[in-house]
Motif scaffolding. Structure first.
Motif, short mmCIF file in Angstrom:
data_model
loop_
_atom_site.label_atom_id
_atom_site.label_comp_id
_atom_site.label_asym_id
_atom_site.label_seq_id
_atom_site.Cartn_x
_atom_site.Cartn_y
_atom_site.Cartn_z
N UNK A 150 -2.61 0.32 11.64
CA UNK A 150 -3.34 -0.33 10.54
C UNK A 150 -3.12 0.31 9.18
N UNK A 151 -2.41 1.43 9.13
CA UNK A 151 -2.12 2.10 7.87
C UNK A 151 -0.61 2.13 7.65
N UNK A 152 -0.15 2.35 6.41
CA UNK A 152 1.29 2.33 6.14
C UNK A 152 2.06 3.40 6.92
N UNK A 153 3.30 3.06 7.21
CA UNK A 153 4.17 3.93 8.00
C UNK A 153 5.51 4.08 7.30
N UNK A 154 5.96 5.33 7.15
CA UNK A 154 7.26 5.66 6.55
C UNK A 154 8.16 6.21 7.64
N UNK A 206 0.82 -1.21 0.00
CA UNK A 206 0.00 0.00 0.00
C UNK A 206 0.85 1.25 0.00
N UNK A 207 1.94 1.24 0.78
CA UNK A 207 2.84 2.39 0.81
C UNK A 207 3.52 2.58 -0.55
N UNK A 208 3.92 1.48 -1.18
CA UNK A 208 4.55 1.57 -2.51
C UNK A 208 3.59 2.22 -3.51
N UNK A 209 2.33 1.84 -3.43
CA UNK A 209 1.34 2.41 -4.34
C UNK A 209 1.14 3.90 -4.09
N UNK A 210 1.15 4.30 -2.82
CA UNK A 210 1.00 5.71 -2.47
C UNK A 210 2.17 6.53 -2.98
N UNK A 211 3.38 6.06 -2.72
CA UNK A 211 4.57 6.82 -3.08
C UNK A 211 4.79 6.88 -4.59
N UNK A 218 -7.05 8.56 13.78
CA UNK A 218 -8.42 8.96 14.09
C UNK A 218 -8.88 10.12 13.21
N UNK A 219 -7.95 10.98 12.80
CA UNK A 219 -8.29 12.13 11.96
C UNK A 219 -8.45 11.75 10.50
N UNK A 220 -8.10 10.52 10.14
CA UNK A 220 -8.31 10.06 8.78
C UNK A 220 -7.07 9.95 7.92
N UNK A 221 -5.89 10.01 8.52
CA UNK A 221 -4.65 9.92 7.74
C UNK A 221 -4.59 8.61 6.96
N UNK A 222 -4.04 8.68 5.74
CA UNK A 222 -3.87 7.50 4.91
C UNK A 222 -2.54 6.81 5.15
N UNK A 223 -1.56 7.56 5.65
CA UNK A 223 -0.27 6.99 5.97
C UNK A 223 0.43 7.87 7.00
N UNK A 224 1.50 7.36 7.59
CA UNK A 224 2.20 8.02 8.68
C UNK A 224 3.67 8.23 8.32
N UNK A 225 4.25 9.33 8.81
CA UNK A 225 5.66 9.63 8.53
C UNK A 225 6.32 10.17 9.80
#
Length: 216
Positions: free
Chosen positions: A111-115, A10-15, A88-95
């Motif tokens: 539960x979401x991708x993390x960079x 999922x992170x690869x697709x986002x980036x 909780x605010x709706x982020x799609x990924x974390x950095x």
């Protein structure tokens, strides 16, 4: 504490959606929404909103709710509590800018991708041992620039980076030409003075130029 294949994909697709990841700081949700629209319309579909202001979570939430077609990440995460608040605010990924043990644990278990962020070969190796295939390289300029990342291709061939910090229109392509760079991060596409002045046309023009850059 590991990076799962599903979240890595999922992170690869986002980036891969944009060659440039705008790194943004907002003082009002309205400014966040208008900036995100200008960047999207210029061709940059993935954004990182830093958690550096009291209004950051409200700004992130507003973009998620009001701007269609963009993928929104939460950046500058320094505490595990920020990870949960961003989700909780709706982020799609974390950095995060680095890899403290507490934030690394919270991010990799989210539960979401993390960079996560790195600036040394040792930190990069530690992430690779946990199954990470992507890392933020920060601060890219002071930490060694394109030459540093080029030197890591042979010993760490499976790890890809998002260099951020000191990256701008003058050197972005030198990073993007490297085989281990997924995209670059930077604030030059949405300068703070343009945000404060509401100069959405300028931001859109900068975004269009950035979107025309090519990753290898």
């Amino acid at each position: 504490m590991s990076f799962t294949l599903a979240k890595t994909e999922r992170l690869a697709a986002i980036l891969s959606r944009s060659p440039v990841l705008p790194v943004l700081t907002f003082s009002t949700p309205k400014a966040a929404v208008e900036t995100a629209k200008a960047l999207r319309d210029g061709g940059l579909m993935v954004l990182e909103i830093t958690m550096r202001t009291p209004q950051a979570l409200d700004a992130l939430r507003a973009v998620v709710e009001e701007v269609e077609g963009v993928t929104v990440g939460a950046g500058t995460l320094l505490e595990p509590e920020q990870v949960q608040a961003a989700i909780a605010a709706g982020a799609d990924f974390l950095v995060s800018p680095g890899t403290s043990s507490r934030v690394l644990a919270a991010g990799s278990e989210a539960p979401i991708p993390y960079l996560p962020g790195v600036s040394t070969p040792s930190e990069a190796m530690q992430l690779a041992e946990r199954g990470a295939t992507f890392a933020k390289f920060f601060p890219a300029g002071p930490a060694g620039g394109p030459a540093f990342l080029k030197a890591l291709i042979a010993p760490l061939p499976d790890l890809h980076f998002v260099p951020t910090g000191g990256v701008d229109a003058s050197n972005a392509q030198s990073y993007l030409s490297l085989s281990n760079v997924a995209c670059v991060g930077g604030s030059w596409v949405a300068p703070q003075d343009a945000i404060e002045a509401g100069d959405w046309g300028r931001i859109g023009s900068l975004a269009k130029e950035a979107a025309a850059l090519k990753a290898r």
